[in-house]
Design a protein around this motif. Structure first.
Motif, PDB file in Angstrom:
ATOM      1  N   PRO A 219       3.412 -66.746 -31.734  1.00  0.00           N
ATOM      2  CA  PRO A 219       3.549 -67.045 -30.304  1.00  0.00           C
ATOM      3  C   PRO A 219       4.367 -66.017 -29.531  1.00  0.00           C
ATOM      4  CG  PRO A 219       4.814 -68.590 -31.646  1.00  0.00           C
ATOM      5  CD  PRO A 219       3.953 -67.815 -32.582  1.00  0.00           C
ATOM      6  N   ASP A 220       5.164 -65.217 -30.239  1.00  0.00           N
ATOM      7  CA  ASP A 220       5.938 -64.170 -29.552  1.00  0.00           C
ATOM      8  C   ASP A 220       5.341 -62.781 -29.791  1.00  0.00           C
ATOM      9  OD1 ASP A 220       6.555 -64.032 -32.221  1.00  0.00           O
ATOM     10  OD2 ASP A 220       8.714 -63.791 -31.941  1.00  0.00           O
ATOM     11  N   ALA A 221       4.087 -62.736 -30.263  1.00  0.00           N
ATOM     12  CA  ALA A 221       3.441 -61.458 -30.541  1.00  0.00           C
ATOM     13  C   ALA A 221       2.853 -60.859 -29.264  1.00  0.00           C
ATOM     14  CB  ALA A 221       2.338 -61.638 -31.581  1.00  0.00           C
ATOM     15  N   VAL A 222       2.667 -59.533 -29.303  1.00  0.00           N
ATOM     16  CA  VAL A 222       2.087 -58.787 -28.191  1.00  0.00           C
ATOM     17  C   VAL A 222       0.852 -58.044 -28.688  1.00  0.00           C
ATOM     18  CG1 VAL A 222       2.440 -56.926 -26.526  1.00  0.00           C
ATOM     19  CG2 VAL A 222       4.303 -58.525 -27.020  1.00  0.00           C
ATOM     20  N   LEU A 223      -0.252 -58.175 -27.957  1.00  0.00           N
ATOM     21  CA  LEU A 223      -1.486 -57.460 -28.268  1.00  0.00           C
ATOM     22  C   LEU A 223      -1.554 -56.203 -27.421  1.00  0.00           C
ATOM     23  CD1 LEU A 223      -4.316 -57.595 -29.743  1.00  0.00           C
ATOM     24  CD2 LEU A 223      -5.172 -58.567 -27.599  1.00  0.00           C
ATOM     25  N   LEU A 224      -1.900 -55.062 -28.044  1.00  0.00           N
ATOM     26  CA  LEU A 224      -2.018 -53.795 -27.324  1.00  0.00           C
ATOM     27  C   LEU A 224      -3.412 -53.225 -27.556  1.00  0.00           C
ATOM     28  CD1 LEU A 224       0.991 -53.577 -29.169  1.00  0.00           C
ATOM     29  CD2 LEU A 224       1.395 -52.296 -27.070  1.00  0.00           C
ATOM     30  N   ASN A 225      -4.093 -52.891 -26.462  1.00  0.00           N
ATOM     31  CA  ASN A 225      -5.456 -52.356 -26.589  1.00  0.00           C
ATOM     32  C   ASN A 225      -5.655 -51.150 -25.695  1.00  0.00           C
ATOM     33  OD1 ASN A 225      -8.121 -51.962 -27.209  1.00  0.00           O
ATOM     34  ND2 ASN A 225      -8.891 -53.713 -26.040  1.00  0.00           N
ATOM     35  N   ALA A 226      -5.760 -49.990 -26.318  1.00  0.00           N
ATOM     36  CA  ALA A 226      -6.149 -48.760 -25.618  1.00  0.00           C
ATOM     37  C   ALA A 226      -7.385 -48.185 -26.290  1.00  0.00           C
ATOM     38  CB  ALA A 226      -5.007 -47.747 -25.636  1.00  0.00           C
ATOM     39  N   ALA A 227      -8.117 -49.035 -27.020  1.00  0.00           N
ATOM     40  CA  ALA A 227      -9.327 -48.604 -27.724  1.00  0.00           C
ATOM     41  C   ALA A 227     -10.530 -48.785 -26.806  1.00  0.00           C
ATOM     42  CB  ALA A 227      -9.474 -49.391 -29.022  1.00  0.00           C
ATOM     43  N   ARG A 228     -11.132 -49.967 -26.839  1.00  0.00           N
ATOM     44  CA  ARG A 228     -12.232 -50.322 -25.944  1.00  0.00           C
ATOM     45  C   ARG A 228     -12.079 -51.795 -25.579  1.00  0.00           C
ATOM     46  NH1 ARG A 228     -12.486 -45.729 -25.257  1.00  0.00           N
ATOM     47  NH2 ARG A 228     -14.247 -44.293 -25.477  1.00  0.00           N
ATOM     48  N   GLY A 229     -12.368 -52.122 -24.321  1.00  0.00           N
ATOM     49  CA  GLY A 229     -12.182 -53.483 -23.850  1.00  0.00           C
ATOM     50  C   GLY A 229     -13.012 -54.489 -24.606  1.00  0.00           C
ATOM     51  N   ALA A 230     -14.231 -54.102 -25.004  1.00  0.00           N
ATOM     52  CA  ALA A 230     -15.151 -55.043 -25.628  1.00  0.00           C
ATOM     53  C   ALA A 230     -14.758 -55.426 -27.052  1.00  0.00           C
ATOM     54  CB  ALA A 230     -16.566 -54.473 -25.623  1.00  0.00           C
ATOM     55  N   VAL A 231     -13.750 -54.782 -27.612  1.00  0.00           N
ATOM     56  CA  VAL A 231     -13.246 -55.207 -28.930  1.00  0.00           C
ATOM     57  C   VAL A 231     -12.625 -56.604 -28.822  1.00  0.00           C
ATOM     58  CG1 VAL A 231     -11.551 -54.699 -30.743  1.00  0.00           C
ATOM     59  CG2 VAL A 231     -12.895 -52.847 -29.733  1.00  0.00           C
ATOM     60  N   VAL A 232     -12.155 -56.952 -27.625  1.00  0.00           N
ATOM     61  CA  VAL A 232     -11.514 -58.239 -27.382  1.00  0.00           C
ATOM     62  C   VAL A 232     -12.429 -59.119 -26.550  1.00  0.00           C
ATOM     63  CG1 VAL A 232      -9.490 -59.381 -26.366  1.00  0.00           C
ATOM     64  CG2 VAL A 232      -9.254 -57.124 -27.436  1.00  0.00           C
ATOM     65  N   ASP A 233     -12.488 -60.403 -26.893  1.00  0.00           N
ATOM     66  CA  ASP A 233     -13.171 -61.394 -26.068  1.00  0.00           C
ATOM     67  C   ASP A 233     -12.267 -61.640 -24.862  1.00  0.00           C
ATOM     68  OD1 ASP A 233     -14.070 -63.723 -24.847  1.00  0.00           O
ATOM     69  OD2 ASP A 233     -14.594 -64.706 -26.724  1.00  0.00           O
ATOM     70  N   GLU A 234     -12.620 -61.026 -23.726  1.00  0.00           N
ATOM     71  CA  GLU A 234     -11.722 -61.032 -22.568  1.00  0.00           C
ATOM     72  C   GLU A 234     -11.438 -62.435 -22.023  1.00  0.00           C
ATOM     73  OE1 GLU A 234     -12.303 -58.736 -18.596  1.00  0.00           O
ATOM     74  OE2 GLU A 234     -11.492 -57.322 -20.080  1.00  0.00           O
ATOM     75  N   PRO A 235     -12.433 -63.298 -21.863  1.00  0.00           N
ATOM     76  CA  PRO A 235     -12.119 -64.664 -21.401  1.00  0.00           C
ATOM     77  C   PRO A 235     -11.150 -65.387 -22.334  1.00  0.00           C
ATOM     78  CG  PRO A 235     -14.453 -64.236 -21.141  1.00  0.00           C
ATOM     79  CD  PRO A 235     -13.892 -63.080 -21.921  1.00  0.00           C
ATOM     80  N   ALA A 236     -11.305 -65.171 -23.644  1.00  0.00           N
ATOM     81  CA  ALA A 236     -10.390 -65.807 -24.587  1.00  0.00           C
ATOM     82  C   ALA A 236      -8.975 -65.263 -24.428  1.00  0.00           C
ATOM     83  CB  ALA A 236     -10.876 -65.594 -26.018  1.00  0.00           C
ATOM     84  N   LEU A 237      -8.859 -63.951 -24.176  1.00  0.00           N
ATOM     85  CA  LEU A 237      -7.536 -63.356 -23.979  1.00  0.00           C
ATOM     86  C   LEU A 237      -6.890 -63.882 -22.702  1.00  0.00           C
ATOM     87  CD1 LEU A 237      -5.280 -61.413 -24.710  1.00  0.00           C
ATOM     88  CD2 LEU A 237      -6.574 -59.578 -23.607  1.00  0.00           C
ATOM     89  N   ILE A 238      -7.669 -64.042 -21.640  1.00  0.00           N
ATOM     90  CA  ILE A 238      -7.128 -64.595 -20.396  1.00  0.00           C
ATOM     91  C   ILE A 238      -6.545 -65.985 -20.654  1.00  0.00           C
ATOM     92  CG2 ILE A 238      -7.755 -65.440 -18.094  1.00  0.00           C
ATOM     93  CD1 ILE A 238      -9.865 -63.141 -18.061  1.00  0.00           C
TER      94      ILE A 238
END
Length: 325
Positions: A219-238
């Motif tokens: 719960p205190d973790a941080v996700l960092l993405n400078a690769a490609r946006g589509a690697v992450v399910d954006e609605p789920a991240l929101i």
């Protein structure tokens, strides 16, 4: 000859082509604008997403150079079918991206920019109030998804420079640096304080970080993405950021770019947003432009470019006026 650039190169690189080719920067960034402009181009320099059918509108095109590493912006298979060589400039922005990830971690660990804003607006004591919430990177765990050139540099910086424990997930058979402990994605997500996505966008990695993966993080973790946006399910991240499944995210890439002004990310205070600049520094921009021009000149001279990514296209490549060599 005409060289079309989807975005500008450095002035020095453009000068190198002077007398050999006319350099044109794409003005209309829409798909229709790109299709129209490429119709008269002999070579294409790619720094933004191309339409899937771009090469159907490029009868004169003799070669493409990606001003960078990632090839997901280019329909490479279509280029290969049409005998259009594609090259890239791998590795030259690896240090810039690795340092971006470090900056993202530090932004969450030590919120100095926010402290300064409060200090300027509310005074000394108000600015100091955030200090007890600051943390150190030393002793924390970094999980790197994709330990390639960028991931290796990031691992070295964090293990040797900050004393972090580093977990790494890499494709089967790939070796990991001594400082990186091999990990499955599930274990990496469950035990990391910071998770850096350094993997390319492929059919295997598209949507790899979804709701289940985000819920499995600390719960205190941080996700960092400078690769490609589509690697992450954006609605789920929101949803994860809104409901505080994780502490926050540092994002440089998005499912759709540019990021639209009404995007939900702008309503969140636990996400750091940058406009796809993770690999851009004065040094990396100069190196990428120099590598791009070098390979353009090689192709113009009929020489195989040093970082050709579709060698199948080379034997039947297009000649000067759209025929075959």
């Amino acid at each position: 000859m005409k060289v079309l650039c989807t975005l500008p190169m450095t002035d020095a690189a453009t000068c190198q082509l002077s007398g050999k080719a006319e350099v044109i920067v794409l003005r209309d960034q829409s798909d229709a604008g790109c299709r129209e402009a490429v119709a008269n181009a002999d070579y294409l320099v790619v720094r933004s997403q191309l339409p899937d059918d771009i090469f159907d509108h490029a009868p004169r095109l003799r070669g493409v150079v990606r001003h960078g590493t990632g090839l997901d912006m280019i329909p490479v298979e279509a280029a290969t079918r049409l005998g259009i060589p594609v090259a890239n400039v791998p590795g030259v922005n690896a240090q810039a991206v690795a340092e971006y990830y470090v900056a993202g971690m530090l932004a969450f660990a030590r919120p100095l920019a926010r402290m300064e804003t409060i200090l300027r607006g509310q005074g000394w004591n108000a600015g100091r109030a955030l200090a007890p919430s600051a943390t150190e990177l030393s002793g924390k765990t970094l999980g790197i998804v994709g330990v390639g050139t960028i991931g290796r540099r990031l691992a070295q910086a964090c293990a040797c420079g900050f004393g972090m424990r580093v977990l790494g997930m890499q494709r089967p058979g790939a070796t990991l640096p001594d400082a990186v402990q091999p990990s499955s994605l599930a274990d990496l997500l469950a035990h990391s304080d910071y998770v850096a996505l350094c993997c390319p966008l492929t059919s295997a990695t598209r949507g790899m970080i979804g709701a289940a993966q985000l819920r499995s993080m600390k719960p205190d973790a941080v996700l960092l993405n400078a690769a490609r946006g589509a690697v992450v399910d954006e609605p789920a991240l929101i949803t994860a950021l809104q409901e505080k499944w994780i502490r926050g995210a540092a994002l440089d890439v998005y499912a759709r770019q540019p990021l639209q002004p009404d995007h939900p990310f702008f309503q969140l205070d636990n996400v750091m947003l940058t406009p796809h600049v993770g690999g851009m520094t004065a040094e990396s921009s100069s190196a990428m432009s120099a590598g791009t021009v070098r390979q353009l000149l090689q192709m113009m001279a009929g020489e195989r470019p040093e970082h050709l990514v579709n060698p199948q296209a080379w034997p039947g490549r297009r000649a000067a006026q759209g025929g075959r060599e």
